[in-house]
Scaffold this motif. Sequence first.
Motif, PDB file in Angstrom:
ATOM      1  N   ALA A  21     -48.969 -22.238 -14.578  1.00  0.00           N
ATOM      2  CA  ALA A  21     -48.530 -21.846 -15.922  1.00  0.00           C
ATOM      3  C   ALA A  21     -49.564 -20.948 -16.588  1.00  0.00           C
ATOM      4  O   ALA A  21     -49.214 -19.979 -17.285  1.00  0.00           O
ATOM      5  CB  ALA A  21     -48.280 -23.094 -16.776  1.00  0.00           C
ATOM      6  N   GLY A  22     -50.842 -21.255 -16.386  1.00  0.00           N
ATOM      7  CA  GLY A  22     -51.894 -20.410 -16.937  1.00  0.00           C
ATOM      8  C   GLY A  22     -51.895 -19.027 -16.308  1.00  0.00           C
ATOM      9  O   GLY A  22     -52.089 -18.015 -16.994  1.00  0.00           O
ATOM     10  N   LYS A  24     -49.327 -17.493 -15.125  1.00  0.00           N
ATOM     11  CA  LYS A  24     -48.172 -16.757 -15.646  1.00  0.00           C
ATOM     12  C   LYS A  24     -48.474 -16.128 -17.000  1.00  0.00           C
ATOM     13  O   LYS A  24     -48.010 -15.018 -17.298  1.00  0.00           O
ATOM     14  CB  LYS A  24     -46.967 -17.699 -15.746  1.00  0.00           C
ATOM     15  N   GLU A  25     -49.247 -16.817 -17.834  1.00  0.00           N
ATOM     16  CA  GLU A  25     -49.634 -16.249 -19.128  1.00  0.00           C
ATOM     17  C   GLU A  25     -50.384 -14.929 -18.937  1.00  0.00           C
ATOM     18  O   GLU A  25     -50.231 -13.998 -19.723  1.00  0.00           O
ATOM     19  CB  GLU A  25     -50.514 -17.238 -19.891  1.00  0.00           C
ATOM     20  N   GLN A  28     -47.932 -12.072 -17.195  1.00  0.00           N
ATOM     21  CA  GLN A  28     -46.950 -11.557 -18.145  1.00  0.00           C
ATOM     22  C   GLN A  28     -47.563 -10.519 -19.081  1.00  0.00           C
ATOM     23  O   GLN A  28     -46.842  -9.716 -19.672  1.00  0.00           O
ATOM     24  CB  GLN A  28     -46.361 -12.704 -18.967  1.00  0.00           C
ATOM     25  N   ARG A  29     -48.884 -10.564 -19.220  1.00  0.00           N
ATOM     26  CA  ARG A  29     -49.583  -9.590 -20.068  1.00  0.00           C
ATOM     27  C   ARG A  29     -50.131  -8.420 -19.256  1.00  0.00           C
ATOM     28  O   ARG A  29     -50.922  -7.619 -19.755  1.00  0.00           O
ATOM     29  CB  ARG A  29     -50.714 -10.283 -20.831  1.00  0.00           C
ATOM     30  N   ASN A 315     -55.448 -26.187 -20.535  1.00  0.00           N
ATOM     31  CA  ASN A 315     -55.012 -26.186 -21.943  1.00  0.00           C
ATOM     32  C   ASN A 315     -56.125 -25.701 -22.859  1.00  0.00           C
ATOM     33  O   ASN A 315     -55.881 -24.986 -23.839  1.00  0.00           O
ATOM     34  CB  ASN A 315     -54.590 -27.593 -22.366  1.00  0.00           C
ATOM     35  N   MET A 318     -57.501 -21.695 -21.689  1.00  0.00           N
ATOM     36  CA  MET A 318     -56.560 -20.580 -21.641  1.00  0.00           C
ATOM     37  C   MET A 318     -56.735 -19.574 -22.780  1.00  0.00           C
ATOM     38  O   MET A 318     -56.738 -18.355 -22.538  1.00  0.00           O
ATOM     39  CB  MET A 318     -55.119 -21.123 -21.614  1.00  0.00           C
ATOM     40  N   LEU A 322     -57.652 -15.641 -21.944  1.00  0.00           N
ATOM     41  CA  LEU A 322     -56.822 -14.541 -22.438  1.00  0.00           C
ATOM     42  C   LEU A 322     -57.637 -13.557 -23.263  1.00  0.00           C
ATOM     43  O   LEU A 322     -57.502 -12.338 -23.115  1.00  0.00           O
ATOM     44  CB  LEU A 322     -55.653 -15.087 -23.263  1.00  0.00           C
TER      45      LEU A 322
END
Length: 371
Positions: A21-22, A24-25, A28-29, A315, A318, A322
């Motif tokens: 999930a991390g 993917k963050e 996606q950017r 959590n 992240m 980013l």
Amino acid sequence: MIIGIPKEIKNQEYRVGLTPAGVKELTQRGHQVMVQKDAGSAIGFFDLNYQAAGAEIVPEAETIFSKADMVVKVKEPQPEEYRRLRPGQLLFTYLHLAPDPDQTEGLIQSGCTAIAYETVTDEHGGLPLLAPMSEVAGRLSVQAGARCLEKSMGGRGVLLGGVPGVESGHVTIIGGGVVGENAARMALGLGAEVTLLDRSVARLRELDHRYQGRLKTLYSTTESVLQCIRRSDLVIGAVLVPGAAAPKLISREMLKQMIPGSVLVDVAIDQGGCFETSRATTHDNPVYIEEGIVHYCVANMPGAVARTSTLALTNATMPFVLALAEKGWQHALKDDKHLMNGLNIHAGQVTNQAVAESLSYAYTNPTKIVG
């Protein structure tokens, strides 16, 4: 930016730097993420999950260290890893440099920029990237200590919660921070008699109010520590001086006054340990006996519950990952003084004062680097 996630190679370390999930963050950017093959497979984060999140799976760590702009890990780089780091490369992970001169020198020689999770701060004076692992380690410390009290582990054969008609076990916790409170919560939940020592009267008052007298609190002095450990079945070292080596709170002479078969759990072992007789152990061989006292000093305790730990760590990290990826490390640090506090090494310079003082290096203020 190219972000690399290598497989951890420290003994019995199954955590991974980012969850799918991390990843993917980041993808996606528009960022490129490389994940080493089977980096998270042991805890149910499979290569297919990372590929579905947009990552490239690479077979060897060498590819990551040679191509990534930023390497995101969990544990401090091992010798074969810090030798692969290069000038201009960013490393974001736990470092715990103060008790580790070899790693510190290795990072200095590499020329990389190294940001340590454990010295990133927040507006409340907390350590947000250390907190989730401190929560895990605090809870595990009681679980591990209870196991070590069993005769098969060398302990004195005490059940912490007791049974009707039999006295509960005595637990002493030294340090009232995140680790200490989580340890206290678990020990109280098991039904143990728990005493917590700290040098902040305000913190002791807060804990006393929160636990409504169920948790005994004492101001920490050499004498009060000695009085507590003399009657304890389990002692948990939960002290922290951010960035610096842990203070030695229990000497060998004090240890000799403890009950034979009682247990010490040193959660501060990553920072050198808070007991004179502490030395780092592994999940493969977690305990040893010194002066008749069982010592549990595993240096990566949260690795025992690697899936929970990885989820909790991602959590927390992240937002910082980013920021570093989107802005580059210089702008990210300039915009966030708390992230700047995480800078430990840059281009051969030590930029954390506690580390510099502990290991006798010249200190460079990070503001001079970031501008």
